[in-house]
Motif scaffolding. Structure first.
Motif, mmCIF file in Angstrom:
data_model
loop_
_atom_site.group_PDB
_atom_site.id
_atom_site.type_symbol
_atom_site.label_atom_id
_atom_site.label_comp_id
_atom_site.label_asym_id
_atom_site.label_seq_id
_atom_site.Cartn_x
_atom_site.Cartn_y
_atom_site.Cartn_z
ATOM 1 N N SER A 186 -80.327 2.827 123.546
ATOM 2 C CA SER A 186 -80.708 4.116 122.988
ATOM 3 C C SER A 186 -82.223 4.223 123.003
ATOM 4 O O SER A 186 -82.929 3.483 122.320
ATOM 5 N N ASN A 187 -82.680 5.133 123.805
ATOM 6 C CA ASN A 187 -84.110 5.353 123.949
ATOM 7 C C ASN A 187 -84.749 5.712 122.610
ATOM 8 O O ASN A 187 -85.828 5.246 122.257
ATOM 9 N N THR A 188 -84.046 6.541 121.828
ATOM 10 C CA THR A 188 -84.555 6.971 120.533
ATOM 11 C C THR A 188 -84.770 5.779 119.608
ATOM 12 O O THR A 188 -85.796 5.652 118.936
ATOM 13 N N LYS A 189 -83.777 4.894 119.583
ATOM 14 C CA LYS A 189 -83.840 3.731 118.695
ATOM 15 C C LYS A 189 -85.004 2.822 119.075
ATOM 16 O O LYS A 189 -85.773 2.367 118.219
ATOM 17 N N GLU A 190 -85.135 2.571 120.390
ATOM 18 C CA GLU A 190 -86.203 1.680 120.859
ATOM 19 C C GLU A 190 -87.569 2.256 120.506
ATOM 20 O O GLU A 190 -88.463 1.547 120.033
ATOM 21 N N LEU A 191 -87.708 3.559 120.729
ATOM 22 C CA LEU A 191 -88.981 4.219 120.446
ATOM 23 C C LEU A 191 -89.301 4.127 118.961
ATOM 24 O O LEU A 191 -90.423 3.787 118.565
ATOM 25 N N GLY A 192 -88.308 4.377 118.119
ATOM 26 C CA GLY A 192 -88.500 4.306 116.675
ATOM 27 C C GLY A 192 -88.901 2.907 116.248
ATOM 28 O O GLY A 192 -89.816 2.734 115.436
ATOM 29 N N ARG A 193 -88.238 1.916 116.826
ATOM 30 C CA ARG A 193 -88.549 0.533 116.461
ATOM 31 C C ARG A 193 -89.994 0.201 116.792
ATOM 32 O O ARG A 193 -90.716 -0.345 115.967
ATOM 33 N N LEU A 194 -90.437 0.606 118.006
ATOM 34 C CA LEU A 194 -91.812 0.306 118.413
ATOM 35 C C LEU A 194 -92.813 1.027 117.520
ATOM 36 O O LEU A 194 -93.776 0.438 117.029
ATOM 37 N N ILE A 195 -92.557 2.317 117.290
ATOM 38 C CA ILE A 195 -93.537 3.116 116.540
ATOM 39 C C ILE A 195 -93.663 2.614 115.109
ATOM 40 O O ILE A 195 -94.767 2.523 114.565
ATOM 41 N N TYR A 196 -92.550 2.233 114.499
ATOM 42 C CA TYR A 196 -92.615 1.877 113.078
ATOM 43 C C TYR A 196 -92.788 0.390 112.830
ATOM 44 O O TYR A 196 -92.829 -0.029 111.674
ATOM 45 N N THR A 197 -92.857 -0.426 113.889
ATOM 46 C CA THR A 197 -93.161 -1.843 113.643
ATOM 47 C C THR A 197 -94.481 -2.217 114.295
ATOM 48 O O THR A 197 -95.489 -2.398 113.611
ATOM 49 N N GLU A 198 -94.502 -2.237 115.608
ATOM 50 C CA GLU A 198 -95.673 -2.745 116.298
ATOM 51 C C GLU A 198 -96.862 -1.799 116.186
ATOM 52 O O GLU A 198 -97.983 -2.211 115.962
ATOM 53 N N TYR A 199 -96.565 -0.492 116.334
ATOM 54 C CA TYR A 199 -97.668 0.469 116.386
ATOM 55 C C TYR A 199 -97.734 1.305 115.130
ATOM 56 O O TYR A 199 -98.129 2.470 115.181
ATOM 57 N N VAL A 200 -97.359 0.741 113.986
ATOM 58 C CA VAL A 200 -97.270 1.569 112.786
ATOM 59 C C VAL A 200 -98.637 2.094 112.348
ATOM 60 O O VAL A 200 -98.777 3.262 111.988
ATOM 61 N N TYR A 201 -99.700 1.266 112.466
ATOM 62 C CA TYR A 201 -101.021 1.737 112.026
ATOM 63 C C TYR A 201 -101.564 2.840 112.923
ATOM 64 O O TYR A 201 -101.955 3.894 112.414
ATOM 65 N N PRO A 202 -101.600 2.627 114.258
ATOM 66 C CA PRO A 202 -102.061 3.752 115.104
ATOM 67 C C PRO A 202 -101.261 5.028 114.850
ATOM 68 O O PRO A 202 -101.839 6.121 114.777
#
Lengths: 198, 368
Positions: free
Chosen positions: A127-143
């Motif tokens: 799921s593209n949506t899930k992967e994107l959400g995971r990246l945005i809210y874990t690895e790139y949460v500060y940016p």
């Protein structure tokens, strides 16, 4: 083979619409062609299995930004002669900027993606949506959060810069309207009945 | 029951096999699966759109009847005792001449009703009518619905501009500002739904509301503010009374569709009623448990889920829509804007925070 056909069909529409945006004489037609271009681009993204980005493109640009764009463009007093007046004057500058953009984009694509193979097909439950959400809210949460705050500040700034309180403008205070009691507005006067004079 | 349907099913399978064999013969084994898939999808689309059109026609009759009863009138009772009234209306609108105003932009004038109709129909692709009854069970279903319904405003704006009429243009401007404003509150309400369901998939959203307690498991209880806001914003999005300033007969004649006649007008009319059914269906799916039964699953007869429950819920929400129209006076324009921006958006933001905190505590019992 079928997806190749779809890709070329969408690309043709996209390029035609994008050309239409800059060649259409009527700004309203330009804006509507831009809507078509956004929509077609989102179709291409869906084909890349980036469904979240594709739908967000339609939701944000087609559903909100372009509506407000049209809103403004439709209210303009369009003078076509005036619009086309400075064509030759602006051509060198515009051409330079355009050439620069093509150059930058070309180098980037050529250096980065020349010779890369298509990525392997994604697994069934991906799921593209899930992967994107995971990246945005874990690895790139500060940016991500900082970008959000910057946007919020920009919105507040834009509103506070353009908001002007005219002295003579009339306004209502709904809270006070709700507070009003019957006794504040109506006065019942009792009068003795009178006889009609013949 | 199933014994009666078995021959029908067998015959259907036989016909389907025949069609497959015919297509293989016609196009060769490479292209035939694509063609078969296209035929299947088209058939399913017809299966959704045809009943929808009938529902829409009888929704207009229901609205006129219900408003009639509320105002102590009879409502339509002449053509076939009222039952044929929608068909008579349809024939009347088909026979009328389509007039295109002299100064209008012809292409956009004709395109506008199509642009109003397209999103109202396209959104139905992802609506689940039952656990397996869905045309496209996509992961980002909720987002898709939002994106598609947000395009409905183009029909109104293009109609207002292309008509080359001041009243139509005023209606279009009002409508554009109103729809964009209420979409924000609506989007926030949907954020609440996806937080509670942990999914954007509409089938999973309904399944997230199943449980042993029937109606108590539905999302309208923990998400009650969102339920109300979604319902009211839905009325505003479909330009229905009391938010129908885009039409506002007493102010701007008929708003954005004042220059439309005959079938072009009918398409706007169709689009409005289909959007109404769509909003009611989405409301039932996201807050009222979709096809799930309101009674505990252990109860005999009424405990089973099924399409009839979804139909009953949609009917209930539609009656609310009609009730609003019969009861409330039209909002003033500045009050509409105030309600959208200063009341709904703050409430949704606060409730998202409350919900986020609530879900971290053991008091949250809607987990699946």
């Amino acid at each position: 083979m079928f997806s190749t056909f779809i890709f070329y069909a969408f690309s043709t529409v996209l390029i035609a619409a994008a050309l239409g945006v800059i060649t259409a004489r009527n700004p309203v037609h330009s804006a509507l062609l831009l809507v078509l271009a956004f929509f077609t681009a989102s179709g291409l993204w869906i084909q890349l299995q980036a469904e979240f980005l594709a739908i967000a493109l339609v939701l944000v640009y087609v559903g909100a930004v372009m509506v407000l764009f049209l809103f403004v463009v439709m209210m303009l007093d369009i003078n076509l002669a005036q619009l086309r007046e400075g064509f030759w004057r602006y051509l060198p500058l515009g051409g330079l900027v355009g050439a620069l953009l093509v150059l930058e984009m070309g180098t980037l694509l050529w250096l980065r993606f020349a010779g890369t193979e298509m990525p392997p097909p994604l697994p069934a439950g991906y799921s593209n949506t899930k992967e994107l959400g995971r990246l945005i809210y874990t690895e790139y949460v500060y940016p991500f959060e900082i970008a959000a705050v910057i946007l919020l500040v920009a919105i507040v700034a834009a509103i506070s810069l353009t908001l002007r309180h005219r002295k003579n403008s009339k306004s209502q205070n709904p809270a006070r309207q709700v507070e009003v009691k019957r006794a504040d507005r109506v006065r019942i006067v009792s009068m003795p009945s009178e006889k009609r004079e013949e | 029951m199933s014994a009666i349907f078995q021959p029908v099913l067998n015959f259907g399978t036989f016909l389907w096999g025949l069609l497959g064999a015919f297509l293989v013969g016609l196009l060769g084994p490479d292209l035939a699966p694509y063609a078969l898939y296209a035929v299947k999808t088209l058939l399913l689309i017809v299966c959704i759109v045809a009943p929808l059109m009938i529902c829409m026609a009888y929704l207009t009759l229901l609205e006129r009847k219900v408003i009639g009863w509320m105002q102590v009138r009879q409502g339509p009772n002449r053509v076939g005792y009222g039952w044929l009234q929608p068909i008579a209306d349809g024939i009347k609108l088909l026979m009328k001449e389509v007039i295109i105003p002299a100064g209008a932009n012809k292409f956009l004038f004709v395109l506008a009703p199509v642009m109003a109709m397209m999103p109202a129909l396209a959104a139905w692709a992802v609506i689940p009518f039952g656990p397996e009854m869905v045309l496209a069970n996509i992961d980002a279903g909720l987002l898709y619905v939002m994106a598609i319904t947000s395009m409905g405003v183009y029909g109104v704006i293009i109609a207002g501009w292309a008509s080359n009429s001041k009243y139509a243009f005023l209606g279009a401007l009002r409508s554009a500002a109103q729809i964009v404003s209420y979409e924000i509150a609506m989007g926030f309400a949907l954020v609440g739904v996806l937080m509670a369901a942990q999914s954007l998939n509409l089938v999973e959203i309904v399944q997230g509301q199943s449980g042993t307690y029937g109606a108590l498991n539905w999302f309208f209880i923990p998400l009650f503010p969102f339920f109300l806001i979604y319902l009211i914003a839905g009325v505003a999005e479909t330009n229905r009374a009391p938010f129908d300033v885009a039409e506002g007969e007493s102010e701007i004649v008929a708003g954005f569709h004042v220059e439309y006649s005959g079938m072009t007008f009918a398409v706007f009319f169709l689009a409005e009623y289909i959007s109404m059914i769509l909003v009611a269906t989405l409301c039932s799916i996201m807050f009222l448990g979709g096809w799930l039964s309101p009674f505990p699953a252990s109860w005999p007869l009424v405990g089973f889920g099924g399409f009839h429950w979804l139909f009953a819920k949609v009917f209930f929400v539609l009656i609310l829509f009609i009730w609003f129209r019969a009861t409330f006076p039209r909002y003033r324009y500045d009050q509409i804007m105030r309600l959208g921006w200063k009341v709904f958006i703050p409430i949704t933001i606060v409730w998202i925070l409350v919900l986020g905190a609530w879900m971290q505590t053991p008091l949250w019992v809607w987990w699946k």
